[in-house]
Design an enzyme around this catalytic site. Structure first.
Site, PDB file in Angstrom:
ATOM      1  N   TYR A   1       0.771  -1.226   0.214  1.00  0.00           N
ATOM      2  CA  TYR A   1       0.232  -0.146  -0.126  1.00  0.00           C
ATOM      3  C   TYR A   1       0.567   1.359   0.256  1.00  0.00           C
ATOM      4  CZ  TYR A   1      -2.787   3.692   1.827  1.00  0.00           C
ATOM      5  OH  TYR A   1      -4.146   4.692   1.779  1.00  0.00           O
TER       6      TYR A   1
ATOM      7  N   GLU B   1      -3.570   7.932  -4.249  1.00  0.00           N
ATOM      8  CA  GLU B   1      -3.186   6.577  -3.366  1.00  0.00           C
ATOM      9  C   GLU B   1      -3.905   4.912  -3.762  1.00  0.00           C
ATOM     10  OE1 GLU B   1      -6.132   5.375   0.964  1.00  0.00           O
ATOM     11  OE2 GLU B   1      -7.113   4.889  -1.407  1.00  0.00           O
TER      12      GLU B   1
END
Length: 432
Positions: free
Chosen positions: A153, A241
């Protein structure tokens, strides 16, 4: 893509943000521009990344089954992924009204892509984030399917506590990052970026190491991180993101999915980006509210909330819920209030058949309470308001505002504070 608050919560070390607050991530209440948030389809975000040198899967976009079939053949890939393009999550588990299950499909046969696209395009896809009737699919993305050996991530976002951008990463990607932050906070890594220097080489490499990339992949991941920051600056993003930022068995670092949020105040210099916005899935009420510099988000309750400021909106929704009620929306008046804005706000709220009561909660700093009161009385008279109205006003010119309301002769319930207002609003519905 839909706006995400996950990385913001993680960056601040928050734990278990309430679901009811997460919907407010869509609001631009903290920004001065009246425009609604910018929605981009997945392929549009990937195109922006691609243009900045970020590694993404090869893909094409199609609006007809024949174009999807041609795209699949052009890819000449071992495996192809076909994705319905709508502005909602949960596509993989969604259902089409054509009978097809799933808005994301994998196949090795290009001919199957055409068949699947025929059951997607022009049909409504219903997911956990769409209205009950679903959303019509007008575009599909035909992309090369790549195996993922490992998922991480990574995000870059503007963080007020750091007075600028910050990188957030975790070797645990492809999952709910908030859950990772709650259960294993030691797996969340942050790097504050100096806005003048940008991402330094050692920062990018340190983040790549923390994400678990090894050997040649370490430098490759660091390069992708720097390019993502270049994109962040280039498009005036408030958040980029990537979940997952993955590595393939062949030794490539690839951004498999991304959510990009943009600074609406930079629209004047990001005209090409904002021109990409897909308005076909926009809520008509939200669009109408934006015309009058109002920020509106619809919910599923029956008590309308008319406030000024996102924080006040969240507090109002929470206290209504605490007293057994359900908010029907929140409508944010913002700062530069005009009487006509108040009138238009009431017009929007009273037109909603779900609304059985209206709660006005204004804390006037730069907002003049007297102007709000005049707008309220005008709206009540001209719109012949039929539902109970509870008003709590505090701040600038509040005594004059209370006089206007009390002398109006209208059935307006005054409240001493927010708790009192919520109690009265919930009770007014119970009496019906």
């Amino acid at each position: 893509m839909a706006v995400s608050m996950a990385s913001q919560a993680v960056a601040r070390g928050l734990r278990g943000a309430s679901v009811k607050h997460l919907f407010l991530s869509k609001s631009k209440s903290l920004q001065s521009n009246p425009r609604r948030w910018l929605n981009l389809q997945e392929y549009q975000s990937k195109k922006l990344m691609q243009d900045s040198g970020v590694t993404v899967q090869r893909f094409f976009v199609a609006e007809t089954p024949s174009a999807a079939l041609e795209a699949a053949r052009k890819l000449n890939a071992k495996e192809i992924v076909l994705k319905a393009q709508i502005l909602a999550g949960g596509r993989g588990k969604g259902v089409f009204n054509s009978g097809l299950k799933g808005g994301v499909h994998l196949t090795k046969d290009p001919a199957v892509v055409g068949e699947l696209a025929n059951k997607m395009l022009g049909f409504n896809l219903t997911t956990k984030q769409t209205p009950k009737e679903g959303v019509k699919v007008k575009t599909v993305m035909v992309a090369e399917a790549l195996d993922i050996a490992r998922e991480t991530y990574f995000a870059i976002l503007m963080d007020r506590s750091c007075n600028g951008p910050v990188m957030v990463g975790s070797p645990q990607g492809g999952v709910d990052i908030e859950e990772v932050a709650a259960k294993t906070p030691e797996l969340i890594f942050k790097e504050v970026i100096d806005i003048f220097e940008g991402v330094r080489d050692e920062q990018a490499l340190r983040m790549a190491v923390n994400l678990g990339f090894k050997g040649p992949l370490e430098r490759q991941a660091a390069d992708q991180i720097k390019k993502l920051y270049d994109l962040f600056l280039k498009v005036d993003a408030t958040q980029v993101e990537v979940n997952p930022l993955g590595e393939t068995p062949e030794g490539r670092v690839v951004c498999f999915d991304a959510k990009i949020n943009f600074d609406d105040n930079a629209e004047f210099r990001q005209k090409d980006v904002f021109a990409m916005e897909d308005m076909t899935e926009s809520d008509p009420t939200e669009m109408e509210a934006a015309k009058y510099d109002l920020k509106y988000i619809g919910l599923d309750g029956n008590i309308a909330c008319f406030v000024n400021g996102a924080g006040l909106a969240m507090a109002t929704c929470d206290i209504i819920d605490l007293h057994g009620g359900k908010p029907a929306n929140f409508l944010d008046l913002g700062g530069g209030v005009k009487e006509n804005q108040v009138y238009q706000a009431f017009k929007l709220l009273s037109a909603d058949p779900k609304v059985e009561a209206i709660l006005v909660n204004i804390f006037g700093g730069i907002v003049n309470c007297a102007i709000v009161a005049k707008g309220i009385t005008k709206a009540c008279r001209e719109l012949e308001l039929k539902v109970p109205l509870v008003v709590r006003l505090e701040g600038t010119n509040v005594q004059e505002a209370k006089r206007i309301l009390s002398e109006s002769g209208l059935p307006i319930m005054a409240a001493n504070d927010l708790d009192d207002a919520a109690r009265k609003a919930v009770a007014s519905i119970a009496k019906k």
